[in-house]
Design a protein around this motif. Structure first.
Motif, PDB file in Angstrom:
ATOM      1  N   HIS A  92       0.811  -1.217   0.000  1.00 32.33           N
ATOM      2  CA  HIS A  92       0.000   0.000   0.000  1.00 32.33           C
ATOM      3  C   HIS A  92       0.850   1.277   0.000  1.00 32.33           C
ATOM      4  O   HIS A  92       0.408   2.320  -0.471  1.00 32.33           O
ATOM      5  N   LEU A  93       2.073   1.189   0.532  1.00 34.93           N
ATOM      6  CA  LEU A  93       2.909   2.386   0.622  1.00 34.93           C
ATOM      7  C   LEU A  93       3.304   2.920  -0.756  1.00 34.93           C
ATOM      8  O   LEU A  93       3.509   4.124  -0.929  1.00 34.93           O
ATOM      9  N   GLY A  94       3.430   2.012  -1.718  1.00 36.44           N
ATOM     10  CA  GLY A  94       3.677   2.434  -3.095  1.00 36.44           C
ATOM     11  C   GLY A  94       5.094   2.874  -3.404  1.00 36.44           C
ATOM     12  O   GLY A  94       5.370   3.300  -4.527  1.00 36.44           O
ATOM     13  N   CYS A  95       6.011   2.770  -2.422  1.00 37.90           N
ATOM     14  CA  CYS A  95       7.380   3.225  -2.681  1.00 37.90           C
ATOM     15  C   CYS A  95       8.430   2.212  -2.245  1.00 37.90           C
ATOM     16  O   CYS A  95       9.622   2.523  -2.176  1.00 37.90           O
ATOM     17  N   ILE A  96       7.999   0.978  -1.941  1.00 35.77           N
ATOM     18  CA  ILE A  96       8.933  -0.068  -1.515  1.00 35.77           C
ATOM     19  C   ILE A  96       9.348  -0.878  -2.736  1.00 35.77           C
ATOM     20  O   ILE A  96       8.510  -1.417  -3.457  1.00 35.77           O
ATOM     21  N   ASP A  97      10.644  -0.976  -2.974  1.00 36.04           N
ATOM     22  CA  ASP A  97      11.154  -1.714  -4.136  1.00 36.04           C
ATOM     23  C   ASP A  97      11.309  -3.198  -3.853  1.00 36.04           C
ATOM     24  O   ASP A  97      11.131  -4.023  -4.753  1.00 36.04           O
ATOM     25  N   ILE A 373       6.002   8.446   0.980  1.00 38.99           N
ATOM     26  CA  ILE A 373       4.796   7.690   1.331  1.00 38.99           C
ATOM     27  C   ILE A 373       3.556   8.545   1.108  1.00 38.99           C
ATOM     28  O   ILE A 373       2.557   8.090   0.528  1.00 38.99           O
ATOM     29  N   LYS A 374       3.609   9.783   1.559  1.00 37.10           N
ATOM     30  CA  LYS A 374       2.461  10.680   1.375  1.00 37.10           C
ATOM     31  C   LYS A 374       2.143  10.868  -0.111  1.00 37.10           C
ATOM     32  O   LYS A 374       0.979  11.024  -0.493  1.00 37.10           O
ATOM     33  N   LYS A 375       3.173  10.818  -0.932  1.00 36.92           N
ATOM     34  CA  LYS A 375       2.986  11.027  -2.365  1.00 36.92           C
ATOM     35  C   LYS A 375       2.422   9.798  -3.062  1.00 36.92           C
ATOM     36  O   LYS A 375       1.544   9.903  -3.925  1.00 36.92           O
ATOM     37  N   TYR A 376       2.912   8.610  -2.683  1.00 40.90           N
ATOM     38  CA  TYR A 376       2.585   7.406  -3.454  1.00 40.90           C
ATOM     39  C   TYR A 376       1.620   6.444  -2.756  1.00 40.90           C
ATOM     40  O   TYR A 376       1.058   5.559  -3.399  1.00 40.90           O
ATOM     41  N   SER A 377       1.419   6.574  -1.458  1.00 37.45           N
ATOM     42  CA  SER A 377       0.607   5.595  -0.734  1.00 37.45           C
ATOM     43  C   SER A 377      -0.867   5.700  -1.107  1.00 37.45           C
ATOM     44  O   SER A 377      -1.397   6.793  -1.324  1.00 37.45           O
TER      45      SER A 377
END
Length: 433
Positions: A92-97, A373-377
């Protein structure tokens, strides 16, 4: 920025955890790590030895930029639920590789092969599993035998008997089931096994460290009464214990272990025994079977033996059978105590598992990660509990469970050490420069 996700309990933090952090960044080429950590209750079916905010601060002092809390419904769940909850939070965070986990075997290909099989369930494997289950064998053992026969590989037995391997398989399975684009890798546990209960050359297990701290707790509590005939203490003093731990945990952890000992920790399962006894007085067979993982057979055993409950440890020993492990029973008892029901988990699964990302603490140099996180979550970032009002009904039920669990744990700390009660609503996010 390239970020690797780590799933941890830090119960307590030790050199093996520090090795994991450094090695994960090295293997993945990540610029930073984000840790999803169990709160005040952990996956083996027990309270953490020390409160989540202390464990968070130790992790931040060790260099972790950001610590998020794994909701208690997942942190106390089976390996499958624990993994699914943690992986969904990262997703859900959208920024974890990528994610990196420890395992006893250190063999990614073997773990991935098993994970893909239990996820896709090819017909031959399903038939084997069904056959073994029909013989009355527990599911974990039936799955182990089915996989051994499906792959014609007797060596899989050892892989499937070790707890971190099992968790690793569940992480990989969760990645498949959630169609995640995150990559995964594993590092081999060094020196100590998960259940080792003695110190071991700089890389001791959390179990061994907890055992040693338990002895120190006895010496402080009973120091006026625990002298032997030679005039020496029966148990080592805290200073003696901390000297032994200097090679096992980072220096910053030693400071926290010393400053908060018999003020905020240690906390054990048996500290909750009276609360569980009270809770069981209110339960019926029908109500017990509503709790997560409590089947009809276990509900019957709990009711039949409830009058024999003295301590939680003793009760788990009384209830366990060859098909139901101590850890499984302990998890079930804490599900009862924390009011975690199967219907709740069913609704969480349907809604995509984690419904928010709650910040436990961050370093000042981790603010860039929070911005990402705020940008991509695609899930709410909770930094204040007042933000929970904006959650869905399912999310509000999930975080209410976290709040109740934290306050119950805090109540035990208050009662045990006569310290002021800190309500979860007034707990501050931990920040480290």
């Amino acid at each position: 920025m390239k970020i690797v996700g780590l799933i941890a309990e830090y119960n307590p933090f030790h050199n093996g955890h520090l090795y994991h952090i450094k090695k994960a960044k090295e293997i993945t080429g990540a610029d930073a790590v984000i840790v999803v950590m169990s709160g005040d209750f952990v996956q083996r079916g027990a309270p953490a030895i020390m409160p989540k905010h202390i464990r968070t601060e130790v992790a931040l002092e060790a260099g972790v930029p950001l610590v998020l809390e794994l909701p208690v419904c997942f942190s106390t769940g089976s390996a499958e639920y624990f993994a699914a909850g943690a992986i969904s939070l990262f997703e859900h965070l959208g920024c974890i590789d990528s994610i990196c986990f420890g395992s006893e075997c250190g063999d990614y290909d073997t773990l991935e092969k098993i994970a893909r099989t239990v996820t896709e369930e090819p017909q031959d494997y399903k038939a084997l599993l069904k056959r073994f289950l029909s013989q009355g064998i527990s599911f974990p053992l039936a799955r182990q035998w089915a996989l051994k026969e499906y792959f014609h590989d007797d060596n899989l037995s050892k892989v499937l008997e070790q707890p971190n391997n099992i968790l690793g398989i569940e992480y990989l399975k969760a990645l498949h089931k959630q169609n995640s684009s995150m990559k995964a890798c594993t590092i081999k546990r060094i020196v100590s096994d998960y259940h080792d209960d003695s110190l071991n050359s700089g890389y001791s297990s959390a179990s061994a460290i907890r055992k040693l701290l338990a002895h120190a707790g006895h010496s402080i509590h009973l120091e006026d009464h625990a002298r032997t005939s030679s005039g020496m203490f029966d148990e080592p003093s805290l200073s003696e214990v901390l000297m032994r731990l200097e090679q096992e945990v980072p220096k910053s952890c030693i400071r926290f272990l010393e400053d908060t000992h018999y003020i905020r920790y240690p906390v054990y399962s048996n500290d909750f025994s009276a609360l569980l006894g009270y809770k069981l007085l209110t339960e019926t067979y029908e109500s017990l079977t509503e709790y997560l993982d409590v089947n009809e057979e276990l509900a019957n055993r709990i009711l039949r033996h409830s009058n024999h409950l003295i301590t939680i440890d003793q009760f788990c020993q009384l209830l366990k059978t060859k098909d139901t492990t101590y850890a499984r029973i302990s998890r079930c008892l804490f599900h009862i105590l924390l009011d975690i029901k199967q219907s709740h988990m069913d609704s969480y699964k349907k809604a995509g598992y984690c419904q928010y990302a709650r910040v436990l603490g961050f370093r000042k140099d981790g603010q860039k990660i929070l911005s990402l996180i705020k940008k991509y979550s695609d899930t709410p970032l909770i930094t204040k509990l007042s933000h929970a009002d904006a959650l869905s009904e399912t999310g509000q039920r999930m975080i209410a469970g976290d709040i109740f669990a934290a306050n119950l744990y805090e109540r035990i700390v208050t009662e045990k050490y006569k310290e002021p009660f800190i309500n979860e609503y007034t707990q501050q996010i931990v920040t480290v420069r």
